[in-house]
Design an enzyme around this catalytic site. Structure first.
Site, PDB file in Angstrom:
ATOM      1  CE  LYS A 242      -2.737  -2.609  -0.405  1.00 57.44           C
ATOM      2  NZ  LYS A 242      -3.704  -2.410  -1.469  1.00 57.44           N
TER       3      LYS A 242
ATOM      4  CD  GLU B  49      -7.335   3.184  -0.274  1.00 56.83           C
ATOM      5  OE1 GLU B  49      -7.596   3.327  -1.479  1.00 56.83           O
ATOM      6  OE2 GLU B  49      -6.353   2.527   0.147  1.00 56.83           O
TER       7      GLU B  49
ATOM      8  CB  SER C 246      -0.916   0.017   1.222  1.00 55.72           C
ATOM      9  OG  SER C 246      -1.696   1.195   1.237  1.00 55.72           O
TER      10      SER C 246
ATOM     11  CG  HIS D  95      -4.949  -0.966   3.757  1.00 54.21           C
ATOM     12  ND1 HIS D  95      -5.113  -0.471   2.471  1.00 54.21           N
ATOM     13  CD2 HIS D  95      -4.113  -0.107   4.383  1.00 54.21           C
ATOM     14  CE1 HIS D  95      -4.408   0.629   2.336  1.00 54.21           C
ATOM     15  NE2 HIS D  95      -3.791   0.873   3.472  1.00 54.21           N
ATOM     16  CG  ASN D  96      -7.086  -1.803  -0.718  1.00 53.77           C
ATOM     17  OD1 ASN D  96      -6.131  -1.494  -0.008  1.00 53.77           O
ATOM     18  ND2 ASN D  96      -6.933  -2.125  -1.977  1.00 53.77           N
TER      19      ASN D  96
END
Length: 471
Positions: A173, A180, A118, A176-177
């Site tokens: 991940k 986001e 990232s 995480h996105n």
């Protein structure tokens, strides 16, 4: 991303070979390496010479589009590789694909890692946050490299750690996105309220977000948002942000996050609202026609009916944004924990917060406080009940409610802030109206219910009793 990561690795003193199906990209990377300090980057135009150029045991990092292109790249490269060599997928891949490939590579004697990266192109070049999962032996091959290549945070070290087995790196991940997505939606809603109701100019918005970036909201996304409001249009008058089409793109990780939340029965309403908002933004032509239909209903006049004090509104929106963000991060962390429990990954939520403090898109000053919350209590059920965060939620809830009510009364949609508030209000209540839903389910489907006063499962013939009452 691939080119920048290669240059980053070379800059840290590790000679690196590069290969791409497009020879021009290989040549461009080598040229950049020369210009940026004669970095030890060596280009190859065919896969065999590329693989053979690498010191054994070989480590190859791929950054290609998820799905079939990854399988094709593995097929192309693996035929020249030997037992003990390692392949690392640095793309946004579905975690089950990584687990499938790890098993397939093991049969060939090859090691495999799925590593979330990232930070975008800038992060790849100057220090990303990296989330490697899969073979721990493979991670040991690259540990000395990634510890130097990752973003470095003075008080907590490099933004990388071995995440865990299987597809855990890709899964982390992915979430995480998803966080986001929620973060970006909440910021866009704050912007909408300030602009549409508060009538702030782009210059004022630039100043507000710049100021916010000095306090509790300090983060990469707040920083770049402030920058965006200051950019003039180079193709016409005014500011560029006003010329950008209101139609959001996506790559799929947000959708995967919401799907996984549903599969695991984890509430993630803020992230889901951000995904729905992207879907609705894509209906640009329909929205243009709908605006014409509802214009006759007086909707264009709603905004001018709201009289607000700018300074008070700005302060309220700041507090609402912060509180809503805590809910979004709490949802993401709960999803990661649920998957970790299901798969036996034994993920450390505090350590994830640590490696997100630098390099990544959601890096923010309050991630350090999230880490501290999990350090205080690794079994913390929800960030909302951590004593420090709970105190902040209580302090900010009045402003949060004012902003959501103001938006509703002004005809401004704030699905992220509203969903976060509903999540908070639902989670903090001892008793919910779910008793009625369960009674309904038992009425029409004999699904049974539990009681508050007697243990066990019960079924009531509601229809017969209701019929007796009616008679």
């Amino acid at each position: 991303m691939g080119q920048n990561l290669a240059l980053n690795i070379a800059e840290k003193g590790f000679p690196i070979s590069v290969y791409n199906r497009s020879t021009s990209k290989v040549d461009e990377t080598v040229e950049r390496a020369q210009k940026e300090g004669n970095l030890p980057v060596f280009g190859f135009h065919d896969p065999e010479s590329f693989v053979n150029s690498i010191q054994k045991p070989r480590v190859i990092i791929m950054l290609v589009k998820a799905g079939a292109p990854v399988d094709q790249t593995i097929k192309t490269l693996s035929q020249y590789m030997e037992k003990g060599d390692c392949i690392i997928d640095g793309g946004n891949e579905w975690y089950e694909n990584t687990e499938r490939r790890e098993k397939a590579m093991a049969e060939l004697g090859l090691l495999y890692l799925g590593m979330g990266v990232s930070g975008g192109e800038e992060g790849a070049r100057n220090g990303p946050s990296m989330m490697p999962g899969g073979s721990v032996e493979a991670y040991k091959y690259i540990e000395d490299i990634v510890l130097k290549v990752a973003a470095q945070v003075p008080d907590s070290g490099p933004c990388v750690t071995y995440i865990g087995e299987g597809g855990s790196g890709n899964f982390v991940k992915m979430v995480h996105n998803g966080i986001e997505y929620g973060d970006m939606q909440l910021i866009s809603e704050a912007y909408d309220v300030l602009k549409s109701v508060g009538k702030l100019s782009n210059e004022e918005l630039h100043d507000v977000f710049s100021e916010w970036n000095k306090g509790e909201l300090q983060s990469f996304l707040i920083e770049i948002t402030a920058d965006i409001f200051g950019i003039k249009d180079d193709k016409g008058d005014g500011y560029l942000v006003d010329k950008v089409l209101d139609k959001t793109g996506m790559k799929g990780t947000g959708k995967w996050t919401v799907q996984q939340a549903a599969d695991l029965s984890i509430a993630a309403p803020t992230i889901a609202a951000s995904l729905d908002s992207r879907f609705l933004s894509g209906l640009k032509d329909e929205r243009v026609e709908a605006a014409k239909v509802f214009k006759s209903g007086g909707f264009d006049d709603i905004l001018v009916n709201e009289k607000v004090e700018k300074d008070k509104l700005i302060n309220d929106v700041r507090q609402a944004l912060y509180a809503a963000k805590i809910c979004s991060y709490a949802q993401g962390m709960n999803l990661i924990r649920a998957k970790s429990n299901e798969k036996g990954w034994n993920l450390k939520l505090g350590e994830l917060a640590r490696i997100w403090k630098g390099g990544c898109i959601i890096r923010a000053i309050f991630l350090d406080r999230i880490k501290q919350a999990y350090d205080r209590n690794p079994e913390l059920a929800n960030l909302l009940v951590d004593p420090e965060f709970a105190k902040e939620m209580i302090e900010r809830q009045s402003a949060w409610r004012r902003v959501v009510c103001l938006a509703i009364n002004s005809g401004i949609s704030t699905p992220g802030m509203s969903s976060s508030l509903a999540y908070f209000d639902t989670y903090r209540r001892e008793r919910l109206p779910a008793n009625l839903v369960q009674a309904q389910r038992d009425y029409f489907g004999a699904h049974t219910y539990e009681r508050t006063d007697i243990p066990g499962s019960f079924h009531t013939e509601w229809f017969k009793l209701a019929k007796q009452i009616k008679n």
